[in-house]
Design an enzyme around this catalytic site. Structure first.
Site, PDB file in Angstrom:
ATOM      1  N   GLY A  26       0.828  -1.201   0.000  1.00 36.70           N
ATOM      2  CA  GLY A  26       0.000   0.000   0.000  1.00 36.70           C
ATOM      3  C   GLY A  26       0.860   1.248   0.000  1.00 36.70           C
ATOM      4  O   GLY A  26       2.005   1.223  -0.442  1.00 36.70           O
ATOM      5  N   CYS A  27       0.317   2.340   0.502  1.00 39.28           N
ATOM      6  CA  CYS A  27       1.056   3.603   0.575  1.00 39.28           C
ATOM      7  C   CYS A  27       2.374   3.383   1.300  1.00 39.28           C
ATOM      8  O   CYS A  27       2.401   2.854   2.410  1.00 39.28           O
ATOM      9  CB  CYS A  27       0.218   4.662   1.295  1.00 39.28           C
ATOM     10  SG  CYS A  27       1.118   6.206   1.573  1.00 39.28           S
ATOM     11  N   PHE A  28       3.462   3.789   0.693  1.00 38.86           N
ATOM     12  CA  PHE A  28       4.771   3.453   1.244  1.00 38.86           C
ATOM     13  C   PHE A  28       5.160   4.218   2.500  1.00 38.86           C
ATOM     14  O   PHE A  28       6.069   3.825   3.211  1.00 38.86           O
ATOM     15  CB  PHE A  28       5.880   3.525   0.197  1.00 38.86           C
ATOM     16  CG  PHE A  28       5.916   4.718  -0.726  1.00 38.86           C
ATOM     17  CD1 PHE A  28       5.578   5.991  -0.336  1.00 38.86           C
ATOM     18  CD2 PHE A  28       6.336   4.540  -2.041  1.00 38.86           C
ATOM     19  CE1 PHE A  28       5.652   7.069  -1.205  1.00 38.86           C
ATOM     20  CE2 PHE A  28       6.421   5.607  -2.931  1.00 38.86           C
ATOM     21  CZ  PHE A  28       6.073   6.878  -2.503  1.00 38.86           C
ATOM     22  N   TRP A  29       4.482   5.314   2.841  1.00 39.23           N
ATOM     23  CA  TRP A  29       4.897   6.131   3.986  1.00 39.23           C
ATOM     24  C   TRP A  29       4.849   5.376   5.311  1.00 39.23           C
ATOM     25  O   TRP A  29       5.814   5.361   6.058  1.00 39.23           O
ATOM     26  CB  TRP A  29       4.050   7.390   4.103  1.00 39.23           C
ATOM     27  CG  TRP A  29       4.197   8.368   2.992  1.00 39.23           C
ATOM     28  CD1 TRP A  29       5.233   8.499   2.117  1.00 39.23           C
ATOM     29  CD2 TRP A  29       3.249   9.375   2.633  1.00 39.23           C
ATOM     30  NE1 TRP A  29       4.990   9.515   1.235  1.00 39.23           N
ATOM     31  CE2 TRP A  29       3.777  10.075   1.535  1.00 39.23           C
ATOM     32  CE3 TRP A  29       2.006   9.746   3.134  1.00 39.23           C
ATOM     33  CZ2 TRP A  29       3.116  11.135   0.928  1.00 39.23           C
ATOM     34  CZ3 TRP A  29       1.339  10.800   2.535  1.00 39.23           C
ATOM     35  CH2 TRP A  29       1.888  11.489   1.446  1.00 39.23           C
TER      36      TRP A  29
END
Length: 180
Positions: A26-29
């Protein structure tokens, strides 16, 4: 001429004795921050991999036409943290049964993937996936593939949540809050 994006990730780890691992969840952050907090992880980078376009930008990847996944590349010391622990964090950080989606983030760039560098990583990833599948009723859709060329995301994406004030200290257990 061959497509560089389809080639292997041939970059060297960031130091002697380190190995590389690459995960899409998913979102890498928030995934990056989870790995940053692990003792034995020397460095993390967010970026794009597994696509077919050379040198993609965030805008390109979000447009959906590059085939890339948002990934975290982890430089780790296997003497301090086994690959199996990285796999455990990967599984705990996302829902591996949702195809091209994590929460409100939808698109192929948010797919679940383990991208291995060695035959040993591949074996451990396959065994780990089989074990996790026994724990889920739904089918796990995580792809297991050799790590392709890694393209670092733009600087403002690197250590994004840490820059926003969340702790990346080793062993920190503060909740990870993702925001954009």
């Amino acid at each position: 001429m061959s497509n560089p994006a389809a080639g292997p990730d041939a970059d060297a780890p960031a130091g002697e004795g380190l190995e590389l691992a690459q995960f899409g969840a998913g979102c890498f952050w928030s995934v990056e921050l989870a790995f940053q907090r692990l003792p034995g992880v020397a460095r993390t980078e967010v970026g794009y991999s597994q696509g077919h376009v050379d040198a993609p930008t965030y805008r390109d990847v979000c447009g959906g036409g590059t085939g890339h996944s948002e990934v975290v590349r982890v430089h780790y010391d296997p003497k301090e943290i086994p690959y199996a622990v990285l796999l455990d964090v990967f599984w705990a950080k996302h829902n591996p049964t949702t195809l091209n989606r994590q929460g409100n983030d939808v698109g192929t760039q948010y797919r679940s993937g383990i991208y291995y560098y060695t035959a040993e990583q591949e074996t451990q990833a396959r065994e780990s996936l089989a074990q996790k599948q026994r724990e889920w009723k739904e089918k796990i859709v995580t792809e297991l593939l050799p790590a392709r060329k890694f393209y670092p995301a733009e600087d403002y994406h690197q250590q994004y949540l840490e820059k926003g004030g969340q702790s990346a200290k080793k062993r920190c257990s503060d909740p990870i809050r993702c925001y954009g």
